[in-house]
Design a protein around this motif. Structure first.
Motif, PDB file in Angstrom:
ATOM      1  N   LEU A  98      -3.292   3.235   7.934  1.00 30.53           N
ATOM      2  CA  LEU A  98      -2.420   4.416   7.927  1.00 30.53           C
ATOM      3  C   LEU A  98      -2.727   5.294   6.716  1.00 30.53           C
ATOM      4  N   ALA A  99      -2.849   4.666   5.529  1.00 29.37           N
ATOM      5  CA  ALA A  99      -3.084   5.420   4.303  1.00 29.37           C
ATOM      6  C   ALA A  99      -4.386   6.198   4.382  1.00 29.37           C
ATOM      7  N   GLU A 100      -5.420   5.567   4.902  1.00 28.02           N
ATOM      8  CA  GLU A 100      -6.728   6.217   5.003  1.00 28.02           C
ATOM      9  C   GLU A 100      -6.618   7.470   5.902  1.00 28.02           C
ATOM     10  N   ALA A 101      -5.970   7.309   7.054  1.00 32.08           N
ATOM     11  CA  ALA A 101      -5.846   8.436   7.994  1.00 32.08           C
ATOM     12  C   ALA A 101      -4.958   9.541   7.424  1.00 32.08           C
ATOM     13  N   LEU A 102      -3.865   9.147   6.777  1.00 33.60           N
ATOM     14  CA  LEU A 102      -2.942  10.154   6.244  1.00 33.60           C
ATOM     15  C   LEU A 102      -3.598  10.990   5.144  1.00 33.60           C
ATOM     16  N   LEU A 103      -4.347  10.317   4.278  1.00 30.11           N
ATOM     17  CA  LEU A 103      -4.980  11.054   3.166  1.00 30.11           C
ATOM     18  C   LEU A 103      -6.040  12.022   3.668  1.00 30.11           C
ATOM     19  N   LYS A 104      -6.616  11.727   4.834  1.00 24.90           N
ATOM     20  CA  LYS A 104      -7.592  12.644   5.435  1.00 24.90           C
ATOM     21  C   LYS A 104      -6.912  13.816   6.139  1.00 24.90           C
ATOM     22  N   SER A 105      -5.620  13.666   6.416  1.00 24.37           N
ATOM     23  CA  SER A 105      -4.930  14.674   7.243  1.00 24.37           C
ATOM     24  C   SER A 105      -4.196  15.720   6.406  1.00 24.37           C
ATOM     25  N   VAL A 106      -4.305  15.585   5.072  1.00 22.53           N
ATOM     26  CA  VAL A 106      -3.578  16.542   4.203  1.00 22.53           C
ATOM     27  C   VAL A 106      -4.568  17.426   3.435  1.00 22.53           C
ATOM     28  N   VAL A 158       2.085   7.076  -1.412  1.00 25.34           N
ATOM     29  CA  VAL A 158       3.013   8.152  -1.806  1.00 25.34           C
ATOM     30  C   VAL A 158       2.517   8.826  -3.087  1.00 25.34           C
ATOM     31  N   SER A 159       2.050   8.030  -4.029  1.00 24.36           N
ATOM     32  CA  SER A 159       1.550   8.586  -5.283  1.00 24.36           C
ATOM     33  C   SER A 159       0.268   9.407  -5.050  1.00 24.36           C
ATOM     34  N   ASP A 160      -0.634   8.921  -4.204  1.00 27.91           N
ATOM     35  CA  ASP A 160      -1.871   9.669  -3.895  1.00 27.91           C
ATOM     36  C   ASP A 160      -1.556  10.990  -3.202  1.00 27.91           C
ATOM     37  N   LEU A 161      -0.568  10.978  -2.319  1.00 23.20           N
ATOM     38  CA  LEU A 161      -0.190  12.218  -1.611  1.00 23.20           C
ATOM     39  C   LEU A 161       0.408  13.227  -2.593  1.00 23.20           C
ATOM     40  N   ARG A 162       1.254  12.737  -3.498  1.00 29.00           N
ATOM     41  CA  ARG A 162       1.853  13.645  -4.491  1.00 29.00           C
ATOM     42  C   ARG A 162       0.768  14.269  -5.386  1.00 29.00           C
ATOM     43  N   LYS A 163      -0.268  13.482  -5.699  1.00 33.14           N
ATOM     44  CA  LYS A 163      -1.369  14.024  -6.519  1.00 33.14           C
ATOM     45  C   LYS A 163      -2.062  15.173  -5.801  1.00 33.14           C
ATOM     46  N   LYS A 164      -1.991  15.168  -4.473  1.00 37.29           N
ATOM     47  CA  LYS A 164      -2.585  16.264  -3.690  1.00 37.29           C
ATOM     48  C   LYS A 164      -1.556  17.367  -3.422  1.00 37.29           C
ATOM     49  N   ASN A 165      -0.442  17.324  -4.165  1.00 33.99           N
ATOM     50  CA  ASN A 165       0.632  18.328  -4.027  1.00 33.99           C
ATOM     51  C   ASN A 165       1.314  18.328  -2.662  1.00 33.99           C
ATOM     52  N   ASP A 178       1.742  10.447  18.069  1.00 32.59           N
ATOM     53  CA  ASP A 178       0.425  11.095  18.163  1.00 32.59           C
ATOM     54  C   ASP A 178      -0.703  10.138  17.802  1.00 32.59           C
ATOM     55  N   LEU A 179      -0.455   9.261  16.839  1.00 36.37           N
ATOM     56  CA  LEU A 179      -1.441   8.250  16.447  1.00 36.37           C
ATOM     57  C   LEU A 179      -0.684   6.955  16.192  1.00 36.37           C
ATOM     58  N   ILE A 180      -1.379   5.820  16.387  1.00 36.99           N
ATOM     59  CA  ILE A 180      -0.710   4.539  16.107  1.00 36.99           C
ATOM     60  C   ILE A 180      -1.623   3.653  15.262  1.00 36.99           C
ATOM     61  N   PHE A 181      -1.026   2.999  14.262  1.00 35.49           N
ATOM     62  CA  PHE A 181      -1.764   2.120  13.351  1.00 35.49           C
ATOM     63  C   PHE A 181      -1.057   0.767  13.293  1.00 35.49           C
ATOM     64  N   HIS A 182      -1.807  -0.233  12.807  1.00 31.65           N
ATOM     65  CA  HIS A 182      -1.250  -1.585  12.770  1.00 31.65           C
ATOM     66  C   HIS A 182      -1.151  -2.159  11.373  1.00 31.65           C
ATOM     67  N   ASP A 183      -1.736  -1.471  10.393  1.00 30.50           N
ATOM     68  CA  ASP A 183      -1.465  -1.882   9.011  1.00 30.50           C
ATOM     69  C   ASP A 183      -1.478  -0.661   8.119  1.00 30.50           C
ATOM     70  N   THR A 184      -0.848  -0.830   6.961  1.00 29.78           N
ATOM     71  CA  THR A 184      -0.602   0.318   6.085  1.00 29.78           C
ATOM     72  C   THR A 184      -1.887   0.828   5.432  1.00 29.78           C
ATOM     73  N   ALA A 185      -2.921  -0.017   5.307  1.00 29.39           N
ATOM     74  CA  ALA A 185      -4.188   0.448   4.731  1.00 29.39           C
ATOM     75  C   ALA A 185      -4.846   1.458   5.669  1.00 29.39           C
ATOM     76  N   ASN A 199       0.797  -1.256   0.000  1.00 33.66           N
ATOM     77  CA  ASN A 199       0.000   0.000   0.000  1.00 33.66           C
ATOM     78  C   ASN A 199       0.820   1.292   0.000  1.00 33.66           C
ATOM     79  N   MET A 200       2.136   1.210   0.203  1.00 38.24           N
ATOM     80  CA  MET A 200       2.894   2.450   0.395  1.00 38.24           C
ATOM     81  C   MET A 200       3.203   3.174  -0.920  1.00 38.24           C
ATOM     82  N   GLN A 201       3.434   2.431  -2.009  1.00 37.07           N
ATOM     83  CA  GLN A 201       3.680   3.128  -3.285  1.00 37.07           C
ATOM     84  C   GLN A 201       2.432   3.915  -3.697  1.00 37.07           C
TER      85      GLN A 201
END
Ligand code: MG
Length: 220
Positions: A212-220, A98-105, A203-210, A93-95
């Motif tokens: 993490l990805a969901e939370a990170l994309l909401k935080s940008v 990273v690509s989704d975050l870059r699309k959001k600049n 500040d937050l803790i996750f146990h799988d990358t999916a 899930n990490m590639q």
């Protein structure tokens, strides 16, 4: 949330599933020298230098530092075993993240203590990082848990500390990020109980990358 303009990713155990290789090679190189090394210790000491880890184990078991000869024998064997293992796969899930975050600049940096020579090509090939966006062991005087590596990324981003966040899997990595006053997403991809990461005030803790990805994309 919705405020981060740059994300700083740790590498081992975050962008690559490389910690099982470190665990295996540490356990076997100590074992070959008649020394016990529990798998969990590979994760607790992630980020420490080879010499630092060996001295720690010697002090715990023999009440003294290792000699230079013992260090070079144990670390030498670890290096040989590492080279014989296949390269670590990218973390699921990490590639895409990273690509989704870059699309959001969002500006993306990797901050690692690693100095392996093939690092730059690997990060460029798998994740599209250029040299400017990689802070490696070669760029710092004081590695994690010192805040220096993350402060270098912060400086390169040109952003304020509140506009950046870190993704880390290791206790000493979280310590480094928090010492730099950065918001820290911990991802527990290894064998440690969560308290090793929460004790360092992630500040937050996750146990799988999916997750993490969901939370990170909401935080940008
Ligand atoms: Mg790591």
């Amino acid at each position: 949330m919705g405020k981060f303009k740059a994300i700083f990713f740790d590498m081992d155990g975050v962008l690559y599933d490389s910690m099982p290789i470190h665990e295996y090679t540490w356990v076997h190189s100590f074992c070959a020298h008649g020394i016990t090394f529990e798998p969990e210790q590979a994760y607790i000491n992630e980020g420490r230098t080879g010499k630092g880890t060996i001295n720690l184990v010697f002090n715990q078991q023999f009440g003294r530092n290792a000699t230079e000869r013992e260090i070079s024998q144990i670390y030498g064997l670890k290096t040989v075993l590492m080279q014989a293992r296949p390269a670590a796969p990218v973390m699921p899930n990490m590639q895409k993240l990273v690509s989704d975050l870059r699309k959001k600049n969002i500006d993306i940096f990797v901050v690692t203590g690693s100095k392996q020579p093939s690092l730059l090509q690997k990060l460029s090939r798998d994740y599209g990082f250029d040299r400017q966006h990689i802070v490696s062991g070669a760029d710092v005087e004081h590695g994690k848990p010192d805040p220096e590596p993350y402060l270098i990324a912060l400086n390169r981003s040109g952003l304020s500390v509140d506009e950046c966040a870190v993704v880390e899997n290791a206790p000493m990595g979280v310590q480094s990020a928090k010492a730099a006053n950065l918001f820290t997403f911990a991802i527990n991809t290894g064998k440690l109980e969560d308290h090793y990461l929460t004790d360092e005030h992630c500040d937050l803790i996750f146990h799988d990358t999916a997750e993490l990805a969901e939370a990170l994309l909401k935080s940008v």
